[in-house]
Write a protein that holds these residues in place. Structure first.
Motif, PDB file in Angstrom:
ATOM      1  N   GLN A   4      -1.412 -15.472 -25.150  1.00 57.16           N
ATOM      2  CA  GLN A   4      -1.291 -14.403 -24.168  1.00 57.16           C
ATOM      3  C   GLN A   4      -0.102 -14.675 -23.259  1.00 57.16           C
ATOM      4  O   GLN A   4       0.172 -15.826 -22.907  1.00 57.16           O
ATOM      5  N   TYR A   5       0.575 -13.598 -22.888  1.00 58.24           N
ATOM      6  CA  TYR A   5       1.736 -13.657 -22.012  1.00 58.24           C
ATOM      7  C   TYR A   5       1.534 -12.647 -20.888  1.00 58.24           C
ATOM      8  O   TYR A   5       1.082 -11.529 -21.117  1.00 58.24           O
ATOM      9  N   MET A   6       1.901 -13.055 -19.672  1.00 52.65           N
ATOM     10  CA  MET A   6       1.837 -12.172 -18.515  1.00 52.65           C
ATOM     11  C   MET A   6       3.251 -11.725 -18.185  1.00 52.65           C
ATOM     12  O   MET A   6       4.160 -12.553 -18.072  1.00 52.65           O
ATOM     13  N   PHE A   7       3.433 -10.428 -18.059  1.00 52.87           N
ATOM     14  CA  PHE A   7       4.713  -9.841 -17.681  1.00 52.87           C
ATOM     15  C   PHE A   7       4.542  -9.227 -16.299  1.00 52.87           C
ATOM     16  O   PHE A   7       3.793  -8.268 -16.134  1.00 52.87           O
ATOM     17  N   LEU A   8       5.204  -9.800 -15.312  1.00 59.55           N
ATOM     18  CA  LEU A   8       5.132  -9.304 -13.940  1.00 59.55           C
ATOM     19  C   LEU A   8       6.347  -8.423 -13.660  1.00 59.55           C
ATOM     20  O   LEU A   8       7.489  -8.853 -13.867  1.00 59.55           O
ATOM     21  N   ILE A   9       6.097  -7.227 -13.198  1.00 62.64           N
ATOM     22  CA  ILE A   9       7.165  -6.279 -12.899  1.00 62.64           C
ATOM     23  C   ILE A   9       7.557  -6.467 -11.435  1.00 62.64           C
ATOM     24  O   ILE A   9       6.754  -6.228 -10.529  1.00 62.64           O
ATOM     25  N   VAL A  10       8.785  -6.937 -11.208  1.00 63.93           N
ATOM     26  CA  VAL A  10       9.264  -7.248  -9.855  1.00 63.93           C
ATOM     27  C   VAL A  10      10.422  -6.301  -9.546  1.00 63.93           C
ATOM     28  O   VAL A  10      11.447  -6.312 -10.223  1.00 63.93           O
ATOM     29  N   GLU A  11      10.221  -5.485  -8.522  1.00 62.44           N
ATOM     30  CA  GLU A  11      11.215  -4.467  -8.196  1.00 62.44           C
ATOM     31  C   GLU A  11      10.996  -3.994  -6.767  1.00 62.44           C
ATOM     32  O   GLU A  11      10.024  -4.408  -6.128  1.00 62.44           O
ATOM     33  N   PRO A  12      11.876  -3.138  -6.246  1.00 65.35           N
ATOM     34  CA  PRO A  12      11.638  -2.603  -4.910  1.00 65.35           C
ATOM     35  C   PRO A  12      10.280  -1.904  -4.849  1.00 65.35           C
ATOM     36  O   PRO A  12       9.817  -1.333  -5.837  1.00 65.35           O
ATOM     37  N   SER A  98       4.357 -15.335 -30.741  1.00 63.27           N
ATOM     38  CA  SER A  98       5.333 -16.385 -30.448  1.00 63.27           C
ATOM     39  C   SER A  98       6.093 -16.095 -29.162  1.00 63.27           C
ATOM     40  O   SER A  98       6.102 -14.962 -28.674  1.00 63.27           O
ATOM     41  N   ASP A  99       6.747 -17.136 -28.662  1.00 62.82           N
ATOM     42  CA  ASP A  99       7.632 -16.959 -27.505  1.00 62.82           C
ATOM     43  C   ASP A  99       8.747 -15.973 -27.829  1.00 62.82           C
ATOM     44  O   ASP A  99       9.177 -15.210 -26.963  1.00 62.82           O
ATOM     45  N   GLU A 100       9.223 -15.995 -29.056  1.00 66.27           N
ATOM     46  CA  GLU A 100      10.311 -15.100 -29.446  1.00 66.27           C
ATOM     47  C   GLU A 100       9.888 -13.636 -29.334  1.00 66.27           C
ATOM     48  O   GLU A 100      10.642 -12.798 -28.822  1.00 66.27           O
ATOM     49  N   VAL A 101       8.685 -13.315 -29.796  1.00 66.80           N
ATOM     50  CA  VAL A 101       8.181 -11.948 -29.659  1.00 66.80           C
ATOM     51  C   VAL A 101       8.018 -11.610 -28.177  1.00 66.80           C
ATOM     52  O   VAL A 101       8.391 -10.525 -27.735  1.00 66.80           O
ATOM     53  N   ALA A 102       7.491 -12.543 -27.391  1.00 65.89           N
ATOM     54  CA  ALA A 102       7.320 -12.316 -25.953  1.00 65.89           C
ATOM     55  C   ALA A 102       8.665 -12.030 -25.287  1.00 65.89           C
ATOM     56  O   ALA A 102       8.756 -11.141 -24.429  1.00 65.89           O
ATOM     57  N   LYS A 103       9.708 -12.752 -25.667  1.00 65.54           N
ATOM     58  CA  LYS A 103      11.037 -12.511 -25.098  1.00 65.54           C
ATOM     59  C   LYS A 103      11.529 -11.106 -25.427  1.00 65.54           C
ATOM     60  O   LYS A 103      12.094 -10.418 -24.580  1.00 65.54           O
ATOM     61  N   GLN A 104      11.304 -10.686 -26.679  1.00 64.51           N
ATOM     62  CA  GLN A 104      11.713  -9.340 -27.078  1.00 64.51           C
ATOM     63  C   GLN A 104      10.954  -8.285 -26.291  1.00 64.51           C
ATOM     64  O   GLN A 104      11.521  -7.253 -25.913  1.00 64.51           O
ATOM     65  N   LEU A 105       9.692  -8.543 -26.015  1.00 62.37           N
ATOM     66  CA  LEU A 105       8.896  -7.604 -25.238  1.00 62.37           C
ATOM     67  C   LEU A 105       9.323  -7.588 -23.775  1.00 62.37           C
ATOM     68  O   LEU A 105       9.383  -6.528 -23.148  1.00 62.37           O
ATOM     69  N   ALA A 106       9.613  -8.751 -23.215  1.00 67.06           N
ATOM     70  CA  ALA A 106       9.995  -8.837 -21.801  1.00 67.06           C
ATOM     71  C   ALA A 106      11.207  -7.956 -21.503  1.00 67.06           C
ATOM     72  O   ALA A 106      11.269  -7.319 -20.452  1.00 67.06           O
ATOM     73  N   VAL A 107      12.134  -7.899 -22.432  1.00 70.31           N
ATOM     74  CA  VAL A 107      13.332  -7.078 -22.246  1.00 70.31           C
ATOM     75  C   VAL A 107      12.975  -5.599 -22.138  1.00 70.31           C
ATOM     76  O   VAL A 107      13.625  -4.848 -21.428  1.00 70.31           O
ATOM     77  N   GLY A 108      11.892  -5.192 -22.805  1.00 64.70           N
ATOM     78  CA  GLY A 108      11.529  -3.777 -22.845  1.00 64.70           C
ATOM     79  C   GLY A 108      10.564  -3.309 -21.781  1.00 64.70           C
ATOM     80  O   GLY A 108      10.268  -2.120 -21.693  1.00 64.70           O
ATOM     81  N   ILE A 115      11.850  -8.672 -14.706  1.00 66.53           N
ATOM     82  CA  ILE A 115      10.551  -9.069 -15.247  1.00 66.53           C
ATOM     83  C   ILE A 115      10.448 -10.580 -15.202  1.00 66.53           C
ATOM     84  O   ILE A 115      11.365 -11.283 -15.621  1.00 66.53           O
ATOM     85  N   GLU A 116       9.324 -11.057 -14.698  1.00 68.32           N
ATOM     86  CA  GLU A 116       9.004 -12.477 -14.816  1.00 68.32           C
ATOM     87  C   GLU A 116       7.897 -12.572 -15.851  1.00 68.32           C
ATOM     88  O   GLU A 116       6.879 -11.894 -15.742  1.00 68.32           O
ATOM     89  N   TRP A 117       8.141 -13.360 -16.888  1.00 68.30           N
ATOM     90  CA  TRP A 117       7.121 -13.477 -17.927  1.00 68.30           C
ATOM     91  C   TRP A 117       6.734 -14.934 -18.093  1.00 68.30           C
ATOM     92  O   TRP A 117       7.555 -15.832 -17.922  1.00 68.30           O
ATOM     93  N   ARG A 118       5.461 -15.140 -18.394  1.00 66.51           N
ATOM     94  CA  ARG A 118       4.952 -16.498 -18.578  1.00 66.51           C
ATOM     95  C   ARG A 118       3.855 -16.498 -19.623  1.00 66.51           C
ATOM     96  O   ARG A 118       3.048 -15.572 -19.697  1.00 66.51           O
ATOM     97  N   LYS A 119       3.819 -17.569 -20.359  1.00 67.31           N
ATOM     98  CA  LYS A 119       2.713 -17.799 -21.277  1.00 67.31           C
ATOM     99  C   LYS A 119       1.500 -18.195 -20.438  1.00 67.31           C
ATOM    100  O   LYS A 119       1.599 -18.983 -19.505  1.00 67.31           O
ATOM    101  N   VAL A 120       0.337 -17.619 -20.763  1.00 67.53           N
ATOM    102  CA  VAL A 120      -0.889 -17.909 -20.028  1.00 67.53           C
ATOM    103  C   VAL A 120      -1.421 -19.271 -20.484  1.00 67.53           C
ATOM    104  O   VAL A 120      -1.472 -19.558 -21.682  1.00 67.53           O
ATOM    105  N   PHE A 121      -1.780 -20.099 -19.540  1.00 69.74           N
ATOM    106  CA  PHE A 121      -2.314 -21.428 -19.836  1.00 69.74           C
ATOM    107  C   PHE A 121      -3.690 -21.294 -20.480  1.00 69.74           C
ATOM    108  O   PHE A 121      -4.542 -20.568 -19.988  1.00 69.74           O
ATOM    109  N   ASP A 122      -3.894 -21.992 -21.597  1.00 71.58           N
ATOM    110  CA  ASP A 122      -5.165 -21.964 -22.307  1.00 71.58           C
ATOM    111  C   ASP A 122      -6.031 -23.116 -21.847  1.00 71.58           C
ATOM    112  O   ASP A 122      -5.705 -24.272 -22.093  1.00 71.58           O
ATOM    113  N   PHE A 123      -7.118 -22.819 -21.167  1.00 73.97           N
ATOM    114  CA  PHE A 123      -8.048 -23.845 -20.711  1.00 73.97           C
ATOM    115  C   PHE A 123      -8.949 -24.350 -21.829  1.00 73.97           C
ATOM    116  O   PHE A 123      -9.729 -25.271 -21.620  1.00 73.97           O
TER     117      PHE A 123
END
Length: 129
Positions: A4-12, A98-108, A115-123
């Motif tokens: 899982q990846y979290m994409f945070l939308i940071v903007e005005p 994968s991280d590669e797919v997450a990077k492609q998604l972050a751009v979109g 966008i700040e994106w991070r992989k979610v830590f698996d407990f």
């Protein structure tokens, strides 16, 4: 299994009150969100959560006090951090292979900022989905 990846939308900040209860207007004025959702599917990923956040006037920040996390020790500020004119206006939680797919998604991810994106830590306890 996908991560899982979290994409945070940071903007005005935005005037969320102007859109309250008007999902048709949001869909009409922000078609890029549908484009992003289609891109997620094309890359074999899955949106498992997400939402827009109300404007900064509907929240605040708190710094726990020195002597613990008691309410009376806390320092409160109305609105989001005043150190920036950008705030988190929304987020997506996405499962991707994968991280590669997450990077492609972050751009979109639609944003008027970044966008700040991070992989979610698996407990390791497993997640329901």
């Amino acid at each position: 299994m996908a991560d899982q990846y979290m994409f945070l939308i940071v903007e005005p900040d935005w005037d969320s009150d102007a859109y309250q209860g008007d999902s048709d207007r949001i869909g009409a004025e922000f078609p890029e969100f549908e484009v992003f959702e289609r891109r997620v599917e094309e890359l074999g990923a899955k949106i498992v959560g997400g939402n827009a956040l109300q404007s900064r006037k509907h929240g605040g920040t708190v710094r726990p006090g020195r002597d613990g996390r008691e309410l009376e020790d806390a320092v409160w500020t109305d609105g989001a951090s005043l150190e920036s004119d950008e705030v988190i206006t929304g987020f997506y939680l996405v499962e991707a292979e994968s991280d590669e797919v997450a990077k492609q998604l972050a751009v979109g991810v639609p944003t008027g900022g970044h966008i700040e994106w991070r992989k979610v830590f698996d407990f390791g306890g497993g997640q329901e989905g």
